[in-house]
Write an enzyme that holds these catalytic residues in place. Sequence first.
Site, PDB file in Angstrom:
ATOM      1  N   GLU A 289     -12.214   4.648  33.454  1.00  0.00           N
ATOM      2  CA  GLU A 289     -10.928   4.417  34.103  1.00  0.00           C
ATOM      3  C   GLU A 289     -10.150   3.236  33.521  1.00  0.00           C
ATOM      4  OE1 GLU A 289      -8.655   4.876  37.170  1.00  0.00           O
ATOM      5  OE2 GLU A 289      -9.066   6.562  35.853  1.00  0.00           O
ATOM      6  N   ASP A 331       6.510 -12.698  -1.392  1.00  0.00           N
ATOM      7  CA  ASP A 331       7.482 -13.343  -2.278  1.00  0.00           C
ATOM      8  C   ASP A 331       7.135 -14.824  -2.352  1.00  0.00           C
ATOM      9  OD1 ASP A 331       8.228 -14.001   0.225  1.00  0.00           O
ATOM     10  OD2 ASP A 331      10.267 -13.244   0.113  1.00  0.00           O
ATOM     11  N   ASN A 726     -17.775   1.258  38.907  1.00  0.00           N
ATOM     12  CA  ASN A 726     -16.950   1.704  37.799  1.00  0.00           C
ATOM     13  C   ASN A 726     -15.500   1.283  37.909  1.00  0.00           C
ATOM     14  OD1 ASN A 726     -17.208   2.984  35.420  1.00  0.00           O
ATOM     15  ND2 ASN A 726     -16.495   4.949  36.189  1.00  0.00           N
TER      16      ASN A 726
HETATM   17  P1  ATP Z   1      11.610 -14.862  -4.237  1.00  0.00           P
HETATM   18  O1  ATP Z   1      11.866 -13.455  -4.681  1.00  0.00           O
HETATM   19  O2  ATP Z   1      10.216 -15.254  -4.332  1.00  0.00           O
HETATM   20  O3  ATP Z   1      12.231 -15.203  -2.932  1.00  0.00           O
HETATM   21  P2  ATP Z   1      13.748 -16.052  -5.649  1.00  0.00           P
HETATM   22  O4  ATP Z   1      14.447 -16.534  -4.433  1.00  0.00           O
HETATM   23  O5  ATP Z   1      13.759 -16.959  -6.824  1.00  0.00           O
HETATM   24  O6  ATP Z   1      12.272 -15.761  -5.368  1.00  0.00           O
HETATM   25  P3  ATP Z   1      15.844 -14.222  -5.967  1.00  0.00           P
HETATM   26  O7  ATP Z   1      16.452 -14.705  -4.717  1.00  0.00           O
HETATM   27  O8  ATP Z   1      15.866 -12.773  -6.293  1.00  0.00           O
HETATM   28  O9  ATP Z   1      14.352 -14.669  -6.063  1.00  0.00           O
HETATM   29  O10 ATP Z   1      16.496 -15.060  -7.146  1.00  0.00           O
HETATM   30  C1  ATP Z   1      16.285 -14.708  -8.480  1.00  0.00           C
HETATM   31  C2  ATP Z   1      16.992 -15.676  -9.364  1.00  0.00           C
HETATM   32  O11 ATP Z   1      18.392 -15.620  -9.108  1.00  0.00           O
HETATM   33  C3  ATP Z   1      16.597 -17.124  -9.139  1.00  0.00           C
HETATM   34  O12 ATP Z   1      15.498 -17.471  -9.945  1.00  0.00           O
HETATM   35  C4  ATP Z   1      17.849 -17.891  -9.546  1.00  0.00           C
HETATM   36  O13 ATP Z   1      17.863 -18.093 -10.940  1.00  0.00           O
HETATM   37  C5  ATP Z   1      18.963 -16.917  -9.196  1.00  0.00           C
HETATM   38  N1  ATP Z   1      19.546 -17.262  -7.912  1.00  0.00           N
HETATM   39  C6  ATP Z   1      18.923 -17.482  -6.756  1.00  0.00           C
HETATM   40  N2  ATP Z   1      19.784 -17.773  -5.776  1.00  0.00           N
HETATM   41  C7  ATP Z   1      21.004 -17.724  -6.308  1.00  0.00           C
HETATM   42  C8  ATP Z   1      22.328 -17.898  -5.813  1.00  0.00           C
HETATM   43  N3  ATP Z   1      22.571 -18.189  -4.546  1.00  0.00           N
HETATM   44  N4  ATP Z   1      23.343 -17.761  -6.671  1.00  0.00           N
HETATM   45  C9  ATP Z   1      23.130 -17.448  -7.942  1.00  0.00           C
HETATM   46  N5  ATP Z   1      21.930 -17.271  -8.476  1.00  0.00           N
HETATM   47  C10 ATP Z   1      20.858 -17.393  -7.693  1.00  0.00           C
END
Ligand code: ATP
Length: 902
Positions: A289, A331, A726
């Site tokens: 139950e 990530d 039970n």
């Molecule tokens: P994760 O995937 O682990 O979160 P991450 O944040 O570095 O890592 P993305 O956010 O895809 O991954 O960023 C990839 C790349 O893009 C970065 O390594 C950086 O060079 C560039 N990037 C991140 N943020 C910006 C932004 N706001 N503007 C322009 N380029 C960016």
Amino acid sequence: MEIRYPLKAAYSQKIESLLNALSTDVNDGLSTVEASLRSKYFGLNIYKSQKRKSLWVMAFEQFNSPIVYLLLVAGFASLYFKNQAEAVAIFIVIVVNAMIGFFMELQARISMRALRDMDISFSRVIRGGKSCEIPSEQLTPGDLLLLEAGDVVSGDGRIVLINGLQVDESPLTGESFPVIKTIETLNDDGTAAAKNMVYKGTAVMNGNARVIITAIAEHTELGKISEMVGRSTSTQTPLDLKISKLTKKLIWITLVMTGIFAISGVIERKPWLQILETSIALAVAAFPEGLPIVATVALAYGMLLMARKNAIVKKLSSVETLGGVNVILTDKTGTLTENKIFVEVLSFPSQELDVSIKNGLLEFKKSGIEKSRENLLLLTRIGSLCNNVPLNVSDKDKKSFGDPIEVALLILADAAGYPVKNTTEEFKRIAEMPFSSETKLMCTLHKGIDGFLVSAKGSVESLLLKCKSMQSGNAIGDLNNDERRKILLNAERLSALGLRVLAFAYLSYTERPGDDYLHDLTYVGMVGFLDPPRTDIKDAISACHSAGIKIVMITGDHPMTALNIAKKVGITAADDNKVIAGSELPEIESLEEEWKERILSTSVFARTTPKQKLEIVDVYQKAGFIVAMTGDGVNDAPALKKADVGIAMGLRGTQVAKETASIVLKDDSFSSISQAVAQGREIFQNIQRFVIYLVSCNLSEIFIVTLLGFLADGAMLFPLQILFLNMVTDVFPALALGLGKGDTTVMQRPPRDPKLDIISNRNWLVILIYALIITGSVLLAIYLCKIYVTADVRVLNNVAFLTLAAAQLFHVFNMSSLHSGIAKNEVTRNRFVWLALLLCFLLIAVVYFFPKSRAALNLNLISHQAWLTVLIASILPILLVQLHKIVFKKRVVLGHFSKTDN
Ligand code: ATP
């Protein structure tokens, strides 16, 4: 209020007339006072059909079970045969049991509500000229809603400002291609999905916009559909299914036992009434139950604990799957690292500078800035303009309002003495190509006093492809292949130090360029940001490794940065340099066996796109792994959905990711994942534990009733006695086991396959042995009593009942893991167990000492000697099992919580 609501055909009205009709302002939105007035007037932005089951319905449902029907029949039969005391007792048992069920369900409901309250969604609006975040349920007509990629739209509204807005309207139209939105007023009959409107429940895939809210709650298009269709409330989890499978098995066992008993009774010509009574007793004995409700309570309570440890479970079924996860695809930024970003290096074509910001001032560690003053000026300008962090919020709020890398850029500009506010006013933004993890770039177009300016930032590889020249001091030179190689090598070197590298470029125009303005840019320099690993991360990763869980990093960052962090946090060994860059990965369709093996043997993936994340999940799943995957971006949604457990980031995750995921992390930290896995395993272990407890108790009752029928007819347990055990006393220890803490080895064992049944074959063997031992102890009590005390069948019955009751209660201590100590273990440490035992012994004492209840349960006051037999026999099962534990401590023979079988 002069608003006529709901508004008709907002898509065909001119924006000005719509603003008038809604008495709102396109820049300042509603005032906070007006917004709260409207919220009261129009109600909350939630569907009316999201009603909860009333307490009455819940109470009534406690009586809606086959076993209660059976008991009602037994109760009325007793009334018919003029056995009123028994009838009353049966009704009392039914009511007590219903009360226990009701309060347990209420407890589960409270836990679930607390859980839901933690998972409310927010919307960004402008009120009184200031951007702020409000719970989406407070959104009201006339509100000025800010939308950007990753948001789930929280009300219907008309677009008043737009930047490449693309929306996935599949929840409304079923069409999954993103719809390109416009700001133009439409004449056509747009009805359900006009191009200049956004609709509640749809997801922003790209771009950003400002929207005037025209409808909320059930007045929205999706609201109308939801109200029409109604909401499906059935949420059967795999665990529910397993429990009902188990229950069915037990029913079969009962039927077989009852059949054997009835046939033998007929052969032996026993009275019909006795056969009937014992059959009912058997049916009651076998039916677990308490099982479903205790499972629900244990699950809900465990989920609440998980939420307190920062993991909010949205799909019940994920709890069990989580315990079985054997690979976590995570990530990097923010999950493994702090996501508190500091500027560490400025790298310009003519020089590289180690820098830091102290007391709001930029400090250069070795050399000075002289040669690159112009580059620094340009870089800070690009960083300020190509930036979506609002300037009108306080520095503290900036962190929650924007990408930490963009916040860091504003801090850098301030520290370098750059006039950010003046510049953003001087260079009005007129267009934007928003950042996406596919392009890894962001670009904005601005109108200045004497021309136009393109500002771009992004990953070095991507940005260099868009550059033609480079700035070195005051001179602009050609960006030839040598220079490109040099910059890329520099970026690689900085990345290998674990820095996140971002490159910057610009271009001036005298005339406004066309829509394609991202080319022929002038490269200015790079910034290396330090994003240190979280402090607790190493322990969390090693805990996962010892729990048999593989950790794989999949990041958009540079391969060298990824590898550096992976080594620092212990994902890969110091000498393991294996990393796969997204550009190397072949298309999934052409993935050969050799590549699959390479993917499965690599722990770091860098510069990946969201599509590749999805493909990696697929490779793991096809190889038989149970995959947990983290994600935050709008494009991560398919991978989050595909993974066995999708985990979204509560702080930096987009609403789309949060809505898709089955778990949301409040603090974005990997450690919370490992704690949630441990909690998931604990919950399952608890459920398994009380199932073993309840089933072994039930089975012992079946054995005893059947055996007594053959061996000691007169001592046969009465249906009501079994019912009492039970439906009342068994439930409390089981519940206590369900709420306990797991044993210390829970994360030192390999994950269990969530597809397996709750009770494995080995567990069944253990249950059988437990049941036989308890049965043996009851028979022993009867034997001892008959030899040394009395042969009076009434006393023999009472001794059997009391021995069974006490033996079952003591049996709860047999539920500790074989790996833990005899005196100190997870069961003896569980205060709920002690409370449950206290309560149950009290209940037995009450029943025994009050003449009325004693009569109802056919009990008598028995002698001290008889009590002694009860005591000796009832502690026998616990003695035997604990003895076995001592003797075989190291060898797992009887244990159900072995190294391989949890
Ligand atoms: P994760 O995937 O682990 O979160 P991450 O944040 O570095 O890592 P993305 O956010 O895809 O991954 O960023 C990839 C790349 O893009 C970065 O390594 C950086 O060079 C560039 N990037 C991140 N943020 C910006 C932004 N706001 N503007 C322009 N380029 C960016």
